[in-house]
Design an enzyme around this catalytic site. Structure first.
Site, mmCIF file in Angstrom:
data_model
loop_
_atom_site.group_PDB
_atom_site.id
_atom_site.type_symbol
_atom_site.label_atom_id
_atom_site.label_comp_id
_atom_site.label_asym_id
_atom_site.label_seq_id
_atom_site.Cartn_x
_atom_site.Cartn_y
_atom_site.Cartn_z
ATOM 1 C CG ASP A 251 -1.981 -0.970 1.219
ATOM 2 O OD1 ASP A 251 -2.158 -1.594 0.159
ATOM 3 O OD2 ASP A 251 -2.682 -1.127 2.234
ATOM 4 C CE LYS A 273 -10.736 1.079 -3.734
ATOM 5 N NZ LYS A 273 -11.377 1.133 -5.050
ATOM 6 C CG MET A 386 -10.069 5.128 6.247
ATOM 7 S SD MET A 386 -10.579 4.027 4.933
ATOM 8 C CE MET A 386 -11.527 2.803 5.790
HETATM 9 N N1 SAH Z 1 -5.838 -1.960 7.751
HETATM 10 C C1 SAH Z 1 -5.497 -0.701 8.403
HETATM 11 C C2 SAH Z 1 -6.553 0.353 8.187
HETATM 12 C C3 SAH Z 1 -6.700 0.775 6.776
HETATM 13 S S1 SAH Z 1 -7.860 2.085 6.598
HETATM 14 C C4 SAH Z 1 -5.242 -0.975 9.883
HETATM 15 O O1 SAH Z 1 -5.514 -2.072 10.367
HETATM 16 O O2 SAH Z 1 -4.758 -0.075 10.548
HETATM 17 C C5 SAH Z 1 -6.815 3.498 6.642
HETATM 18 C C6 SAH Z 1 -7.077 4.286 7.910
HETATM 19 O O3 SAH Z 1 -6.395 3.686 8.994
HETATM 20 C C7 SAH Z 1 -6.559 5.704 7.872
HETATM 21 O O4 SAH Z 1 -7.437 6.569 7.223
HETATM 22 C C8 SAH Z 1 -6.460 6.013 9.347
HETATM 23 O O5 SAH Z 1 -7.709 6.282 9.901
HETATM 24 C C9 SAH Z 1 -5.996 4.692 9.887
HETATM 25 N N2 SAH Z 1 -4.525 4.628 10.043
HETATM 26 C C10 SAH Z 1 -3.679 3.777 9.453
HETATM 27 N N3 SAH Z 1 -2.419 3.998 9.848
HETATM 28 C C11 SAH Z 1 -2.451 5.040 10.695
HETATM 29 C C12 SAH Z 1 -1.483 5.750 11.449
HETATM 30 N N4 SAH Z 1 -0.186 5.448 11.395
HETATM 31 N N5 SAH Z 1 -1.907 6.760 12.257
HETATM 32 C C13 SAH Z 1 -3.197 7.092 12.324
HETATM 33 N N6 SAH Z 1 -4.154 6.444 11.631
HETATM 34 C C14 SAH Z 1 -3.805 5.424 10.834
#
Ligand code: SAH
Length: 480
Positions: A251, A273, A386
Site C-alpha cells: 500500500d 486505491k 478514515m
Molecule cells: N488496515 C489498516 C486500516 C486501513 S484504513 C489498519 O488495520 O490499521 C486506513 C485508515 O487507517 C486511515 O485513514 C487512518 O484512519 C488509519 N490509520 C492507518 N495507519 C495510521 C497511522 N499510522 N496513524 C493514524 N491512523 C492510521
C-alpha cells in the site's frame, strides 16, 4: 595466515565428560552436555541444589572434593568452570598432558576447544564462534539469527531426515537431487510445515519425488499486516516473509522504514486505491497477485495495520482461494491499537470504558449505515478509521443520539511515526479543532471517556495539543 579454530560437532552420547565447578555457569554447561546425551561427571566440593537434584536422580555423577587428576580417567572432554583461576589452570594443564580437549570458561588462552553460541531448529544447529575474540559479537549474531530463522525449519529438517533414504534412492545423482531440493524449498512444503500441516507437507514431498518431471515451482501469497509505520511493530513472521519475498505489493501508506527491512532485490510495487498517480483498482491488485503467484514467485501483499481491519484482506483471500493460489495471513498491529498505545490512551479502562468499537466513516453511505444509537452509548470507546473528512456528520449523529457534548476525544495523526501529532478536546468542538489544526490522513479518532487520559499518559512524541476556552491551541505542556 593465522590459525583458526576447527569447527566440529561432537557425538558425546554415553561418553563420559568431566565438568569441574558447581555454580551457575557449570550448571549451564552440564545442561547442554546432558542434552547431547553425554554421561556427565561434576567435580566440586559441594553441588548447588539444581545439580544436587540431578545427582540424586542419577543423571550426573558427583566427584566430591578438590580436583584430582584421576577424575580425568576415561573422559573424552573436560570443562573447567570454577571461579578459581588456579583450579581452572591446573585442570587445563592436567587435561592437556593427557591430550584431552578442555574448555576453560571465559579463558581462550587456557582452552583447547570453545563452545559456540548456538541457534537450534529441531535437529538443525547453527554454531557461531568468534574464536574467543569477541563472544559478545557471536551472541549478538545468534540473536539476529533467532529472529530470522523460522521455527518450522526444525520440522523441515526432521521431515527430510525421515525421507532421506527414499530421496537418495529416487535421485541418486547429486545435481538432480540439488535441483529437486531447491524446487522443494521454493514450493509449498515449508509453508505447510509452518501452518502445522505436516501430513499434507509430507504428501506433497512424496508426490514431487514420484513426479519429478512435472514438478514446477508454485508461487504463493502472504497477506501481511505491516502495522502503523513504526518498523518495531512488525511481527517476526512479517519480517521473515519480507526477507524471502520475490515480489512485494504494498500500500502507499507503508512506511519507508518498514520497506527498508525487506529483501533488497525483491520487486516492489506500490498499489492502493488512495494513491493519486497510480490508481490501482482492487481488481487490478487481484490480477497482479495471481499473475505473480502463477509465475512461481513468492508474493508478499503488504498492507498498513492489519489486513483484516478495513483492509479488504477478505476479498483478496476469496479471490486467491477461487484461483487455487496457496496463501497465508500474518496479522499486523492495527491503527486503533497502535495509535491508542502511542498516544497513551487505554482503549478500555475499568472505570471509563468496557467495550471498544472499530468503525469507519469514510463516505456518506458508510455513515448512514451505522447504528448511531448504539454508537452514542456512554462508557464505550469508538475508534474511527478514515474519518477525517466526515467529522461534522460524526458529531451531529452522536450528539443527536445522546452522546454528551463534553465526551473527550483524541485525534492521532501519523500514529507511531516520527511526525505523530495528537490533538485532544471534546466532541462539541471536534471538527473545528481538526480543521484549525489541519489534520491530514492518516489519522485515527478515539472518542470516549478514556481519550482524556492522553494528557496524563502520553509518552511518544510531542505532548498532545489541547484547546483552551477561546479555541486557541497550545500543547498540554504549555498549559501545565
Ligand atoms: N488496515 C489498516 C486500516 C486501513 S484504513 C489498519 O488495520 O490499521 C486506513 C485508515 O487507517 C486511515 O485513514 C487512518 O484512519 C488509519 N490509520 C492507518 N495507519 C495510521 C497511522 N499510522 N496513524 C493514524 N491512523 C492510521
Amino acid at each position: 595466515m593465522t590459525a583458526r579454530l576447527f569447527p566440529l560437532f561432537a557425538d558425546l552420547r554415553d561418553r563420559p565428560v568431566l565438568v569441574v565447578g558447581g555454580g551457575a555457569v557449570a550448571a549451564r554447561k552440564v545442561a547442554a552436555l546432558l542434552a547431547a546425551g553425554a554421561s556427565v561427571r561434576v567435580g566440586v566440593p559441594e553441588l548447588e541444589p539444581g545439580l544436587q537434584a540431578l545427582a540424586d536422580s542419577r543423571q550426573i555423577v558427583h566427584r566430591a572434593g578438590r580436583f584430582q587428576s584421576w577424575w580425568l580417567d576415561s573422559v573424552w572432554l573436560v570443562v573447567a568452570a570454577t571461579d578459581d583461576a588456579a583450579v581452572n589452570r591446573s585442570v587445563a594443564e592436567a587435561a592437556t598432558i593427557r591430550r584431552l580437549l578442555v574448555n576453560v570458561v571465559d579463558d581462550a588462552e587456557l582452552s583447547s576447544f570453545q563452545v559456540p553460541a548456538v541457534v537450534e531448529r529441531g535437529p538443525l544447529q547453527i554454531a557461531i564462534s568468534s574464536g574467543g575474540a569477541a563472544p559478545m559479537l557471536a551472541r549478538r549474531l545468534r540473536e539476529q539469527l533467532e529472529t530470522q530463522l523460522d521455527e518450522s525449519l526444525g520440522a523441515l529438517a526432521t521431515l527430510l531426515a525421515r525421507q532421506r533414504e527414499r530421496i537418495r534412492a529416487r535421485l541418486p545423482n547429486l545435481s538432480m537431487r540439488r535441483r529437486w531440493f531447491d524446487r522443494l524449498l521454493d514450493g509449498p512444503v515449508p509453508g505447510l510445515l509452518r501452518q502445522q500441516q505436516s501430513a499434507k507437507a509430507e504428501a506433497i514431498l512424496l508426490d514431487t519425488l514420484e513426479n519429478i518431471r512435472e514438478a514446477k515451482s508454485t508461487g504463493s501469497v502472504a497477506l501481511v499486516g505491516a502495522g502503523p509505520g513504526d518498523p518495531g511493530l512488525l511481527t517476526l513472521r512479517a519480517l521473515r516473509l519480507l526477507n524471502q519475498a520475490d515480489v512485494i505489493l504494498h500500500d502507499r501508506l507503508i512506511s519507508k522504514e518498514v520497506l527498508a527491512l525487506a529483501r533488497r532485490d525483491a520487486e516492489f510495487i506500490e498499489v492502493g486505491k488512495e494513491s493519486g498517480n497510480h490508481h490501482t483498482t482492487q481488481n487490478r491488485i487481484h490480477e497482479l497477485l495471481l499473475e505473480f503467484a502463477r509465475a512461481g514467485r513468492r508474493v508478499v501483499r503488504l498492507k498498513g495495520g492489519d489486513s483484516f481491519v478495513f483492509g479488504r484482506g477478505g476479498e483478496e483471500l476469496e479471490f486467491l482461494r477461487a484461483h487455487d493460489v496457496p496463501y497465508e495471513v500474518v496479522p499486523g498491529i492495527t491503527a486503533a491499537l497502535a495509535c491508542a498505545a502511542y498516544a497513551g490512551v487505554p482503549l478500555t479502562h475499568r472505570e471509563h470504558a468496557q467495550s471498544v468499537r472499530l468503525l469507519t466513516a469514510h463516505c456518506q453511505s458508510s455513515i448512514d449505515g451505522l447504528d448511531w444509537r448504539a454508537l452514542a452509548q456512554e462508557r464505550q470507546t469508538l475508534a474511527v478509521y478514515m474519518g477525517v473528512a466526515e467529522l461534522e456528520q460524526l458529531r451531529a449523529n452522536l450528539l443527536k443520539h445522546g452522546r454528551a457534548a463534553d465526551t473527550p476525544f483524541a485525534l492521532i495523526e501519523n500514529g507511531s511515526r516520527p511526525e505523530q501529532r495528537v490533538i485532544v478536546g471534546t466532541l462539541d468542538r471536534l471538527p473545528e479543532l481538526a480543521r484549525r489544526h489541519s489534520v491530514i490522513s492518516p489519522a485515527l479518532l478515539i472518542l470516549g471517556e478514556v481519550a482524556a487520559l492522553a494528557e496524563r499518559l502520553h509518552w511518544f512524541g510531542p505532548a498532545p495539543l489541547v484547546a483552551d476556552a477561546d479555541h486557541a491551541l497550545h500543547t498540554f505542556a504549555d498549559a501545565a
